[in-house]
Design an enzyme around this catalytic site. Structure first.
Site, short mmCIF file in Angstrom:
data_model
loop_
_atom_site.label_atom_id
_atom_site.label_comp_id
_atom_site.label_asym_id
_atom_site.label_seq_id
_atom_site.Cartn_x
_atom_site.Cartn_y
_atom_site.Cartn_z
N SER A 557 0.84 -1.19 0.00
CA SER A 557 0.00 0.00 0.00
C SER A 557 0.89 1.25 0.00
O SER A 557 1.70 1.42 -0.91
CB SER A 557 -0.94 -0.04 1.21
OG SER A 557 -1.93 0.94 1.11
N HIS A 672 -8.41 -4.69 -0.85
CA HIS A 672 -7.10 -4.11 -0.60
C HIS A 672 -6.20 -5.05 0.19
O HIS A 672 -4.98 -4.94 0.13
CB HIS A 672 -7.25 -2.78 0.13
CG HIS A 672 -5.97 -2.02 0.25
ND1 HIS A 672 -5.18 -1.71 -0.84
CD2 HIS A 672 -5.33 -1.51 1.33
CE1 HIS A 672 -4.12 -1.04 -0.43
NE2 HIS A 672 -4.18 -0.91 0.88
#
Length: 701
Positions: A557, A672
């Site tokens: 991320s 995610h």
């Protein structure tokens, strides 16, 4: 005729703009998430990379090791207390999507919880023939019977909300429901919700989150629900919290102006909202006896009294008074504030080591903190506080110490009620905290974990983890978030016991030393965090722990952006870089999915002055031929609706055309987190560690 010409001119202009964009970025087609051409490219990359990595003789053993930890029945069943019950979400081999279950506080505290299934997600998904993944749950306190449950398709951030009754243990056929969106919900009473959702044009911010708050009465359509609060299109989102005290419902609306800056509005009901005089850098934590509790990320002067950055304060909603609840010192950072029935639990870091206090208010208005006698030199986490009681539960762990669960009574009596057996043999494994000196002279801490014999020998295969953003501290945990393979248990089992070294980097951008540590690497100062990571790498090499030929780096991320910066800025330092669900194209990040919400962290690339500093580190634009790039591993998820998979796709495709080899893995589901269940997560974790073994240790076993 003029109209026809104008439309034709507009069409030509649109075509020329698209052509110009394609010329400026020839890989733009990979941003078409579900496009057949893009997915064909993904399938080809997956096939090539998986055939290679899975053929390594270490892969199957590593997969089995990861799965043994992720599905172990010996994991702590951590839960939160609500109305005399402990609620827990559990996944194992038989329940891949998970069980939402509960047990009495008495049986849980005795170490032998008598679990009752509230919702079997696997069975429910099978019955509906949907790829349901359980998301957030919002229940009406204090009874915790009326709930809204979020279900997403494959783990996306966007989800469907449905009403669920915990007494009946069933979804209500005619209950409240919201369609797929990045919604938020709060219960006002049994028949009323305050919602933020996608109702069409004008209802979302530029970041794709709700811009309005609606009052939804039972039986009414969402489209007809009146708007009671409206933010700006440029906001990140509007979030609502309802606190129920003394049969009254207090409504707090957070107008998130940026990712970190908020305005707060209050009403003792659903109308007449007034803005509270808090600074923009303040975080609402909850309410106690009519006082709204906030943590401050900047100094705040109110009525001639200054409250310091990092403090916890209580704001009197009735009289506007402000009281200091807790003040953090320069080497401390408040990480969690939980509101009990009559006091407050605060968990904080002290030189990155965990501690906790219970804070109560005297009749004279003074707040007094009492330390909670938990183990030291590790990670302390609040597992449960509140839920109708002043009792609380904490976990403690370190990189070599398995999780233990502690029950703390209202009188601060501490008792251990459960512990996890070791997932790996830590005999001979040592963990040290060290400090490196960054480019500007700042001392930056890091943790190093390895076999004592390996550390003494030196020049060992080493993997350095980093994140450095969004106020997220990197802590020396044993096993907490299974999506991150750098935890002590997984890394110890899969890497350290094979002769590798693991390093955790506490670089600026996180909250290890409070808000100042985060703010030091914001926007134009982003390079400081990168410099911190580089300084740790150089310190590892200078002290003989490893060498550039045996040093790898890992991040996901925002940490994936960090890895992209390491790849383009200092490829000479690393022989392997694992780049997970990353941001890499910082020119377009604010136009992709939730990217606009992060401009408070990175800046706005559409403003020339801000692109001037972003462009100096944006990895995608800086990739070029003739550099000593290592063979990197990219991974992402097609279903990631937070960080667009186009970042990883485009960077990989550009590297390919520049003549570089790489590994690439894109899971078709998983959001995610990159995976949708424990088997997928174990598979990806094994890919990551076998990648490092291949690149840093050489041929397979």
């Amino acid at each position: 005729m003029m109209i026809k010409l104008t439309c034709a001119a507009a069409a030509l202009l649109a075509l020329s703009s698209a052509a110009a964009a394609e010329a400026a970025d020839p890989y733009l087609w990979l941003e078409n998430v579900e496009g057949e051409k893009a997915l064909d490219w993904v399938r080809g990359q997956n096939k090539r990379s998986l055939e290679d990595l899975e053929s390594d003789p270490r892969f199957e053993a590593m997969y089995s090791e990861a799965l043994s930890v992720m599905t172990s029945d010996a994991r702590l069943a951590l839960g939160q207390v609500h109305a005399g019950q402990v609620y827990n979400f559990w996944q194992d081999d038989d329940h891949k999507r998970g069980l939402w279950r509960r047990a009495s506080v008495e049986s849980y505290r005795a170490g032998d919880p008598e679990w009752e299934t509230v919702l079997d997600v696997d069975a429910f998904a099978a019955a509906e023939e949907r790829n349901w993944i359980l998301g957030s749950i919002s229940c009406l306190s204090p009874a915790y019977v009326h709930c809204m449950v979020e279900l997403s398709d494959g783990g996306k951030d966007a989800g469907y909300w449905r009403e669920f009754n915990t007494a009946e243990k069933a979804f209500l056929e005619d209950g409240f429901s919201l369609g797929e969106a990045k919604s938020n919900v709060a219960w006002f009473d049994e028949d009323t919700l305050l919602i933020g959702t996608d109702t069409g044009e004008g209802s979302l911010t530029s970041s794709g989150y709700p811009r309005t708050v609606q009052l939804l009465e039972r039986g009414d359509a969402v489209a007809d629900a009146p708007v009671i609060f409206e933010g700006e299109e440029g906001d990140v989102a509007e979030f609502t919290t309802v606190e129920h005290e003394d049969n009254a419902a207090h409504v707090i609306i957070n107008r998130a102006v940026t990712f970190f800056e908020s305005e707060y509005f209050y009403a003792p009901g659903t109308e007449g909202f007034e803005k509270l005089p808090l600074p923009l850098n303040a975080d609402y934590q909850g309410m106690l006896d009519g006082r709204a509790i906030f943590t401050l990320r900047e100094d705040w002067t109110h009525e001639d009294e200054t409250h310091g950055q990092g403090a916890v304060v209580a704001y009197g909603l009735a009289d506007g008074s402000v009281e200091t609840v807790f003040e953090a010192s320069a080497n401390q950072s408040v990480e969690d504030v939980e509101i009990g029935k009559s006091d407050i639990i605060i968990q904080y870091l002290d030189d990155v080591s965990g501690a906790a206090v219970r804070v109560a208010r005297s009749k004279k208005g003074k707040w007094k903190a009492k330390s909670i006698a938990l183990p030291e030199n590790g990670v302390v986490s609040v597992v449960s506080a509140g839920g109708g009681t002043d009792d609380a539960m904490f976990s403690f762990e370190s990189m070599t110490t398995p999780d233990s669960l502690y029950y703390v009574t209202a009188g601060n009596k501490v008792e251990k009620i459960a512990e996890t057996p070791a997932f790996f043999d830590a005999t001979g494994v040592v963990v040290e905290q060290r400090f490196a000196t960054s480019a500007d002279g700042t001392k930056v801490p890091y943790y190093i974990m390895g076999l004592d014999s390996v550390l003494k020998q030196g020049d060992a295969p080493t993997v350095q983890y980093g994140y450095g953003g969004f106020l997220v501290p990197i802590l020396p945990v044993y096993y907490e978030d299974p999506s991150r393979p750098q935890h002590g248990a997984l890394a110890g089992l899969m890497w350290v016991k094979r002769g590798g070294i693991l390093v955790l980097s506490n670089i600026r951008g996180g909250s290890e030393y409070g808000p100042r540590w985060h703010q030091a690497a914001l926007k134009e100062n982003r390079q400081r965090g990168f410099d911190d990571f580089i300084a740790i790498s150089e310190d590892l090499i200078a002290t003989g722990v490893t060498s550039p030929e045996k040093l790898g780096a890992i991040g996901r991320s925002n940490g994936g952006l960090l890895m992209g910066a390491m790849l383009t800025q200092r490829p000479d330092l690393y022989a392997a870089i694992d780049i997970g669900v990353p941001l890499l194209d910082m020119k377009r990040y604010n136009k992709l999915l939730a990217g606009a919400s992060w401009m408070g962290e990175y800046g706005n690339p559409d403003i020339p002055e801000e692109w001037a500093y972003i462009s100096k580190y944006s990895p995608y634009q800086l990739l070029k031929a003739g550099e000593p790039y290592p063979k990197v591993l990219f991974y992402t998820s097609t279903k990631d609706d937070r960080v667009h998979p186009g970042h990883a796709r485009k960077a990989a495709a550009k590297m390919s055309d520049l003549g570089y080899d790489f590994f690439y893995y894109e899971n078709i589901e998983g959001g995610h987190g990159g995976t949708a269940n424990q088997e997928q997560l174990a598979h990806r974790t094994a890919l990551e560690w076998v990648y490092f073994a291949r690149m840093l240790m050489g041929a397979g076993e």
